[in-house]
Design a protein around this motif. Structure first.
Motif, mmCIF file in Angstrom:
data_model
loop_
_atom_site.group_PDB
_atom_site.id
_atom_site.type_symbol
_atom_site.label_atom_id
_atom_site.label_comp_id
_atom_site.label_asym_id
_atom_site.label_seq_id
_atom_site.Cartn_x
_atom_site.Cartn_y
_atom_site.Cartn_z
ATOM 1 N N ILE A 170 -6.549 -5.405 3.400
ATOM 2 C CA ILE A 170 -6.688 -4.583 2.280
ATOM 3 C C ILE A 170 -8.092 -4.504 1.643
ATOM 4 O O ILE A 170 -8.837 -5.591 1.176
ATOM 5 N N LEU A 181 0.712 -1.207 0.314
ATOM 6 C CA LEU A 181 -0.079 0.122 0.016
ATOM 7 C C LEU A 181 0.867 1.317 -0.064
ATOM 8 O O LEU A 181 0.368 2.293 -0.575
ATOM 9 N N THR A 207 2.346 7.294 -0.910
ATOM 10 C CA THR A 207 1.195 6.440 -0.994
ATOM 11 C C THR A 207 0.520 6.884 -2.106
ATOM 12 O O THR A 207 0.372 8.272 -2.046
ATOM 13 N N ARG A 208 -0.327 6.140 -2.943
ATOM 14 C CA ARG A 208 -1.382 6.622 -3.814
ATOM 15 C C ARG A 208 -2.697 6.549 -3.289
ATOM 16 O O ARG A 208 -3.699 7.317 -3.769
ATOM 17 N N LEU A 209 -2.826 6.203 -1.933
ATOM 18 C CA LEU A 209 -4.072 6.019 -1.236
ATOM 19 C C LEU A 209 -4.432 7.410 -0.728
ATOM 20 O O LEU A 209 -3.553 7.959 -0.484
ATOM 21 N N VAL A 227 -12.264 2.495 -0.053
ATOM 22 C CA VAL A 227 -11.074 3.402 0.607
ATOM 23 C C VAL A 227 -11.329 4.779 0.206
ATOM 24 O O VAL A 227 -11.076 5.895 0.874
ATOM 25 N N GLN A 228 -11.432 4.827 -1.413
ATOM 26 C CA GLN A 228 -11.558 6.356 -1.781
ATOM 27 C C GLN A 228 -12.787 7.193 -1.231
ATOM 28 O O GLN A 228 -12.843 8.386 -1.044
ATOM 29 N N ASP A 239 -10.812 -0.615 -3.343
ATOM 30 C CA ASP A 239 -10.235 0.538 -3.470
ATOM 31 C C ASP A 239 -11.389 1.628 -3.434
ATOM 32 O O ASP A 239 -11.494 2.768 -3.010
ATOM 33 N N TYR A 288 -7.040 7.789 5.064
ATOM 34 C CA TYR A 288 -7.202 6.442 5.373
ATOM 35 C C TYR A 288 -5.843 5.647 5.900
ATOM 36 O O TYR A 288 -5.964 4.833 6.826
ATOM 37 N N VAL A 289 -4.780 6.190 5.173
ATOM 38 C CA VAL A 289 -3.307 5.468 5.547
ATOM 39 C C VAL A 289 -3.104 5.845 6.982
ATOM 40 O O VAL A 289 -2.594 4.996 7.976
#
Length: 367
Positions: A308, A200, A270-272, A314-315, A311, A276-277
């Protein structure tokens, strides 16, 4: 009206501490806040009511090593070493003493003890009524700052609560139609998987920036214990997340603005959604009891098992949490401005350079 100059040693009473908590005893939540000499006003919590401070209130906390000052007028527990508890002698207003100590120009000598130096300093002490008026003026700024802090706490709790609802209790939108399956690592909703933290994000190293190389500015310098100073140049564009590598191993620190993580830390790439991270990392067990030297090995950290989630979910969480943290950023900016205004007034009021009557009139006109 005349004022007298007193040695600080002659106007304070050091309070007895029957109990104190080691840092490894701090909890993330609890009924009693723990206050120590760190830059964070509240360092942790406990539920051990019988170990709370049982002396008179209010007290002024002075960090023997850090020189941090805190005014505490509520029930609390004392944390770690180097926490001096002070009360004024008769005839000295407690809040005025707190601000007077702030005005003391105390030279710092790194992680040495400074209380003996503080006691030798002198402060101006006007009549008690004037003390109270000075404290009221400066306290008005701190009261506004405290209101904003409480609003920030509510917003942060909303973000934390939603994360737990969706990603811990699995009560995400549409969860009624999603079966839960048992796995060797634990229960998971259908469509979720187990993976490594490294799937992640990345953890680049922070970069050394010694105190004598820093030029005070708007950029936070962040170590494993939090903000340790400021600088005019950033290493990482904010917002961002810092993870403690040495010292306070595994600490997770949020920075709303550009920052410089020093070499006792990692920072997150991260791209997330970062929020959230940030919530996820606070629930990752980074402790490595088998390590010969205390520290967080990067390979070890990135190998930690995490859930995990899809997505899209998460978004969706990121889209909810981001406006909340935008409000937090605005409130923190307001607090910095309030603190700057207070700090401009403080030394002039304490020294008597600024008239209390004149300041009260100007504040009334500005209201």
């Amino acid at each position: 009206m005349t004022s007298d100059i007193y040695s600080i040693e002659n106007i304070i009473e050091v309070q007895r501490r029957r109990h104190k908590f080691k840092t490894n005893e701090y909890q993330a939540s609890g009924s009693i806040p723990i206050i120590d000499q760190s830059t964070d006003f509240i360092a942790g919590f406990t539920d051990e009511v019988d170990r709370a401070y049982d002396g008179e209130l209010p007290v002024i906390i002075f960090g023997d090593h850090t020189c941090c000052l805190k005014f505490v007028d509520f029930r609390f527990a004392v944390g770690a070493d180097g926490t001096q508890l002070l009360r004024p002698v008769k005839g000295i207003d407690a809040r005025y003493l707190y601000y007077a100590l702030h005005a003391v120009e105390l030279k710092q000598f790194g992680y040495q003890r400074h209380f003996k130096l503080l006691k030798d300093c002198e402060v101006r002490v006007p009549p008690l009524e004037t003390q109270r008026r000075v404290a009221s003026i400066l306290g008005a700024y701190d009261d506004l700052i405290e209101v904003n802090r409480r609003r920030i706490a509510v917003l942060e709790e909303m973000a934390r609560g939603l994360f737990e609802e969706w990603f811990v209790r699995f009560r995400f939108p549409g969860h009624e139609a999603v079966p839960i399956h048992d796995t060797p690592e634990g229960s998971l909703p259908e469509g979720w998987t187990w993976g490594a933290l490294g799937d992640l994000l990345r953890l680049p190293y922070g970069k050394a920036l010694k105190a004598d190389a820093r030029r005070p500015g708007d950029v936070a310098v962040i170590g494993s214990s939090g903000v340790v100073g400021s600088h005019v140049e950033a290493l990482v564009a904010g917002p961002g997340i810092v993870v403690g590598r040495k010292g306070n191993v595994g600490s997770v620190i949020w920075s709303a603005t550009d920052f410089w993580p020093i070499d006792t830390t990692y920072y997150v790439d991260t791209r997330l959604p970062l929020l959230y991270v940030y919530q996820l990392l606070q629930r990752v067990p980074f402790e490595n009891s088998h390590a010969a030297v205390p520290g967080l090995n990067r390979d070890y950290a990135l190998a930690r098992a995490v859930m995990i989630a899809p997505d899209a979910l998460v978004q969706k969480y990121g889209a909810f949490a981001e406006p909340l943290m935008d409000q937090v950023k605005t409130l923190e900016h307001s607090n910095r401005n309030l603190a700057a205004s207070r700090d401009l007034l403080l030394p002039r009021l304490i020294s008597g350079q600024l008239s209390v009557v004149e300041t009260e009139r100007e504040l009334e006109e500005a209201a």
